[in-house]
Write an enzyme that holds these catalytic residues in place. Structure first.
Site, PDB file in Angstrom:
ATOM      1  CG  ASP A  37      42.485  39.502  34.117  1.00  0.00           C
ATOM      2  OD1 ASP A  37      43.175  39.379  34.973  1.00  0.00           O
ATOM      3  OD2 ASP A  37      42.065  38.693  33.256  1.00  0.00           O
ATOM      4  CE  LYS A 100      47.387  37.611  39.027  1.00  0.00           C
ATOM      5  NZ  LYS A 100      46.168  37.686  38.469  1.00  0.00           N
ATOM      6  CD  GLU A 203      42.556  37.337  39.278  1.00  0.00           C
ATOM      7  OE1 GLU A 203      42.715  36.271  39.690  1.00  0.00           O
ATOM      8  OE2 GLU A 203      43.781  37.861  38.876  1.00  0.00           O
ATOM      9  CG  ASP A 225      40.425  32.228  37.465  1.00  0.00           C
ATOM     10  OD1 ASP A 225      40.801  31.545  36.378  1.00  0.00           O
ATOM     11  OD2 ASP A 225      40.455  33.262  37.917  1.00  0.00           O
TER      12      ASP A 225
END
Length: 449
Positions: A37, A100, A203, A225
């Site tokens: 991850d 990211k 994800e 999330d």
């Protein structure tokens, strides 16, 4: 003929018995594929253990199972994770985080200027891509893929130390709204770290697998999330062993860092009220930020948290010149004080009331785009460390009229799901029900800022 069939049957039975005995009494083989991850704020690595069917999220030597997604460039070395985080306030121009957000993404010069305005490190435009300008012995540029590769190298090393053997194959997760280019650049970062990516998994799907939803009878799954810097909400439809991402929405400027900032601002006001001045020493500011983060975590379990930090303040009677150290912060000296402040959960919730309510904006959006009533959601899955905050869970519970699923550590939900998928890809036993994702290339994420 009958004799031959009897011999064949006996041989098959013996083979099955040997396999069963091997599974029961021989040590299981080492996992062949790791699950990664690569998160915006934290990243982690896990493996599916053949034989037991359990997932082990691998810890570093200090026992920590998550690694800050931070890379800092100094004159002597490149620091990764906690080491980079420690020097971040003293070396802000050369400490890169949130890489990211930039990986594989195309920008106009105006878009990149707007996106990079909230960072202290320099983000440069290069033919539609983002690059970071850092200086060690001299200035040079690094790509988001390179930054990602340094994090992946550290995760790879953690896995190799744990398994006692080289690792070269992995499954990796990406946000559901990543396009093909962003996915390819994530794979490129892994390749730079010496990893062969066997599968890329979304994800939200990974989180659903961590909660075991690929093996139970549910249809509408909502994944919330909320991490350190971003909020992503996904509506999944599950049909058999297949997941379809039906709608996505989020806020890429809402997360635990914003909650921390509200509490830090409150502390600054208290310091100014008491002493008539504010800290400027970078080391002290770093310690204040650490204390705020610790207080936030403590308030998830307790009604109050004590913040106790020694700080050095400039003398308000001599504001004209403040001596500085070689890194640009105030040098030791001035007024030495001990900041002691008891913060209640009620105060923390009041400081962040509007931010907590903002979480429902993307939730309402995905339900609207998915043509779904809130009461038709079968399962609400929480992912990301910020979903531990009691008030956030309460907001979600009151909105849906049901308890969200909190049976899995929200910090580790994605990596657990990715590790399960890595076990499936690696052929580990006991066999799991694999989750397939139905590509939805026309889906677009709605962003609330």
């Amino acid at each position: 003929m009958a004799a031959a069939m009897a011999v064949l049957g006996s041989s098959i039975l013996a083979l099955l018995l040997a396999g069963y005995l091997a599974q029961q009494y021989l040590p299981p083989p080492k996992p062949k594929v790791i699950g990664v991850d690569l998160g915006t704020t934290y990243c982690s690595v896990g493996v599916f253990q053949p034989g037991t069917g359990k997932v082990e999220v691998i810890a570093d030597q200090a026992g920590r199972k998550t690694l800050p997604s931070v890379v800092s460039f100094t004159d002597r070395e490149i620091l990764v994770g906690y080491g980079a985080q420690e020097v971040g306030d003293a070396n802000p121009l050369n400490t890169v985080y949130d890489a990211k957000r930039f990986i594989g993404k195309r920008f106009t010069p105006e878009q990149l200027s707007d996106e990079s305005s909230r960072y202290q490190f320099k983000v440069l435009y290069h033919k539609g891509d983002a690059q970071f300008s850092v200086s060690m012995n001299e200035s040079f540029r690094v790509t988001p893929e390179f930054v990602g590769s340094r994090l992946l190298l550290e995760l790879k090393k953690m896995a190799e130390d744990y398994l006692g053997m080289p690792v070269s194959k992995a499954v990796i997760s990406v946000p559901a709204d990543f396009d093909e280019r962003q996915r390819n650049h994530t794979v490129k970062a892994a390749q730079l770290a010496g990893l062969d990516i066997l599968r890329v998994i979304n994800e939200p799907t990974a989180a659903a697998m961590a909660y075991g939803l690929h093996k139970v009878d549910v249809f509408n799954v909502l994944v919330v999330d909320l991490g350190g810097g971003t909020l992503d909400v996904s509506l999944l439809n599950k049909q058999g062993g297949m997941f379809l991402t039906r709608a996505m929405a989020g806020n890429n400027q809402l997360g635990g860092q914003d909650f921390n900032q509200r509490l830090l601002k409150y502390l600054y006001n208290r310091i100014y009220q008491r002493f008539g001045t504010l800290p400027s020493n970078k080391r002290d500011i770093h310690h204040l930020r650490q204390a705020v983060e610790a207080a936030k975590l403590n308030l998830t379990l307790s009604d109050t948290a004590l913040i106790k930090v020694p700080i050095s303040l400039p003398d308000p009677r001599q504001p004209a010149e403040v001596p500085t150290d070689d890194k640009g912060g105030q040098a030791d000296g001035g007024i030495q004080v001990l900041l002691e402040e008891t913060v209640s959960r009620d105060l923390f919730e009041e400081l962040n009331r509007d931010l907590f309510e903002k979480i429902l904006e993307p939730v309402r959006e995905v339900l609207s785009r998915g043509h779904l009533d809130r009461y038709e959601v079968d399962e609400i899955v929480l992912v990301g460390g910020s979903t531990r905050i009691p008030r956030i869970r309460q907001v979600i519970r009151e909105f849906f009229g049901k308890e969200p699923n909190t049976s899995v550590d929200p910090d580790l939900a994605v990596v657990i799901g990715v590790a399960i998928q890595a076990g499936i890809v690696g052929g580990s036993w006991p066999l799991q029900v694999s989750a397939l994702e139905i590509p939805n290339r026309h889906l677009r994420k709605t962003n609330f800022n």
